[in-house]
Design an enzyme around this catalytic site. Structure first.
Site, PDB file in Angstrom:
ATOM      1  N   HIS A 190       1.399  -1.345   0.019  1.00  0.00           N
ATOM      2  CA  HIS A 190      -0.182  -0.061   0.362  1.00  0.00           C
ATOM      3  C   HIS A 190       0.266   1.125   0.714  1.00  0.00           C
ATOM      4  O   HIS A 190       0.476   2.271  -0.913  1.00  0.00           O
ATOM      5  CB  HIS A 190      -1.230   0.057   0.958  1.00  0.00           C
ATOM      6  CG  HIS A 190      -1.665  -1.228   1.350  1.00  0.00           C
ATOM      7  ND1 HIS A 190      -2.938  -1.211   0.899  1.00  0.00           N
ATOM      8  CD2 HIS A 190      -1.488  -2.019   2.374  1.00  0.00           C
ATOM      9  CE1 HIS A 190      -3.407  -2.069   0.870  1.00  0.00           C
ATOM     10  NE2 HIS A 190      -2.766  -3.310   2.325  1.00  0.00           N
TER      11      HIS A 190
HETATM   12  C1  BDR Z   1      -2.858   1.315   5.484  1.00  0.00           C
HETATM   13  O1  BDR Z   1      -2.749   1.078   6.721  1.00  0.00           O
HETATM   14  C2  BDR Z   1      -1.772   0.062   7.132  1.00  0.00           C
HETATM   15  O2  BDR Z   1      -2.388  -0.739   7.818  1.00  0.00           O
HETATM   16  C3  BDR Z   1      -0.701   0.349   6.120  1.00  0.00           C
HETATM   17  O3  BDR Z   1       0.575   0.385   6.861  1.00  0.00           O
HETATM   18  C4  BDR Z   1      -1.069   1.703   5.195  1.00  0.00           C
HETATM   19  O4  BDR Z   1      -0.934   2.618   5.173  1.00  0.00           O
HETATM   20  C5  BDR Z   1      -3.624   0.474   4.564  1.00  0.00           C
HETATM   21  O5  BDR Z   1      -4.765   0.540   4.790  1.00  0.00           O
END
Ligand code: BDR
Ligand code: CA
Length: 311
Positions: free
Chosen positions: A239
């Site tokens: 992500h």
């Molecule tokens: C986001 O949530 C976090 O757990 C990850 O690092 C990312 O930034 C994804 O929804």
């Protein structure tokens, strides 16, 4: 080549760690500093984990502490995904001689923006608490930045609740404030980040490369994989690498300007980023470029090469 000055604000975090490696290794980018925010894990872990990633990369980027709590909600972390320590329970040493900067995150971000007026790309991969605090304290900051690229939100469903993506759910008030700050905003939400994944085989290859960075990229994700594979995910979503890659390689992405509002008062939809992308009814503003698509193969090839280049 004129390298692009960037600043990373992270809740370090497994995929944040990979995003930091990318921010360091992409030749187009010039990482100026890193600030840490609570989110995936408590502030203290995020801060020391960032030093640990400096150690892994053999770098000494300055690291600044930010928020211990979201603006108005109690903190909810993601230990079930990122482990108790935030790094998937992988142990990395804090490098000897790590320098402790006393300046808070918001002051450090502002000072950097002043050094690069109109040029600095701020990249946020955690809840937007530090960014919102900086915007409140320094009302000229949104206009001083070139842009803000965030991992957060979703035009579709959420991942922390049926409605909300994790980063926006943790601090919806900060996300909503940032949405209406006037900053030039690029939103890499789940719409695009779910496309940006390493397959199991690709992670195995990284781990087999004999590099520490490759080993760590797989190791830190194994805990989360036990949970996420049950939901039929095709691989390991990177992500937080999306907003970093976007700054260096916007040509890999597609998206649209949209009106975006973050729900702060609701219960079931708390933290939901409501966009007018798919509606006949439009908001009277277009405040964000919502990224919707990525060329996954090119994205993964560049990310893999960057990780391996760290050694
Ligand atoms: C986001 O949530 C976090 O757990 C990850 O690092 C990312 O930034 C994804 O929804
Ligand atoms: Ca994150």
């Amino acid at each position: 080549m004129n390298r692009i000055p960037i600043w990373m604000d992270c809740d370090t975090g497994t995929d944040d760690s990979v995003a930091l490696m990318l921010a360091h290794a992409l030749p187009e980018l010039d990482l100026q500093g890193i600030s840490t925010v609570c989110g995936n894990t408590i502030q203290d872990n995020a801060f020391w984990n960032t030093h640990r990633i400096n150690g892994l990369m053999g770098t000494s980027y300055p690291v600044y502490r930010g928020a211990e709590q979201p603006l108005m909600k109690p903190l909810v972390t993601a230990a079930h995904v990122h482990g108790e320590n935030g790094l998937g329970d992988v142990e990395l040493p804090v490098p000897e001689g790590a320098v402790i900067h006393e300046e808070p995150a918001w002051d450090a971000i502002y000072a950097c923006a002043k050094r690069f007026p109109g040029e600095l790309r701020l990249i946020a991969t955690g809840p937007l608490t530090n960014v919102a605090t900086a915007f409140i304290k320094y009302p000229d900051l949104p206009g001083l930045l070139h842009s803000l690229s965030v991992m957060g939100g979703s035009a579709g469903p959420g991942n922390d609740t049926p409605a909300a993506e994790f980063n926006f759910f943790v601090d919806p008030h900060a996300a909503e404030l940032v949405m209406h700050s006037g900053v030039k905003l690029v939103m890499c939400g789940l719409d695009v980040t779910l496309q940006a994944y390493f397959s199991v085989e690709q992670l195995d290859e990284l781990a087999a490369s004999g590099t520490r960075a490759g080993w760590f990229t797989k190791a830190c994700n194994m805990r989360a994989w036990k949970i996420l594979s049950r939901f039929g995910m095709p691989g390991f979503c990177m992500h937080d690498s999306c907003p970093v890659m976007y700054v260096a390689h916007p040509e890999l992405f597609e998206g649209e300007m949209a009106g975006v509002v973050v729900e702060t008062r609701g219960t079931v939809a708390n933290g939901k980023s409501v966009t007018d992308l798919y509606s006949d009814k439009q908001f009277p503003f277009k405040n964000a470029f919502v990224v919707l698509k990525v060329d996954r193969e090119k994205f993964i090839a560049i990310l893999r090469d960057c990780i391996l280049s760290i050694g």
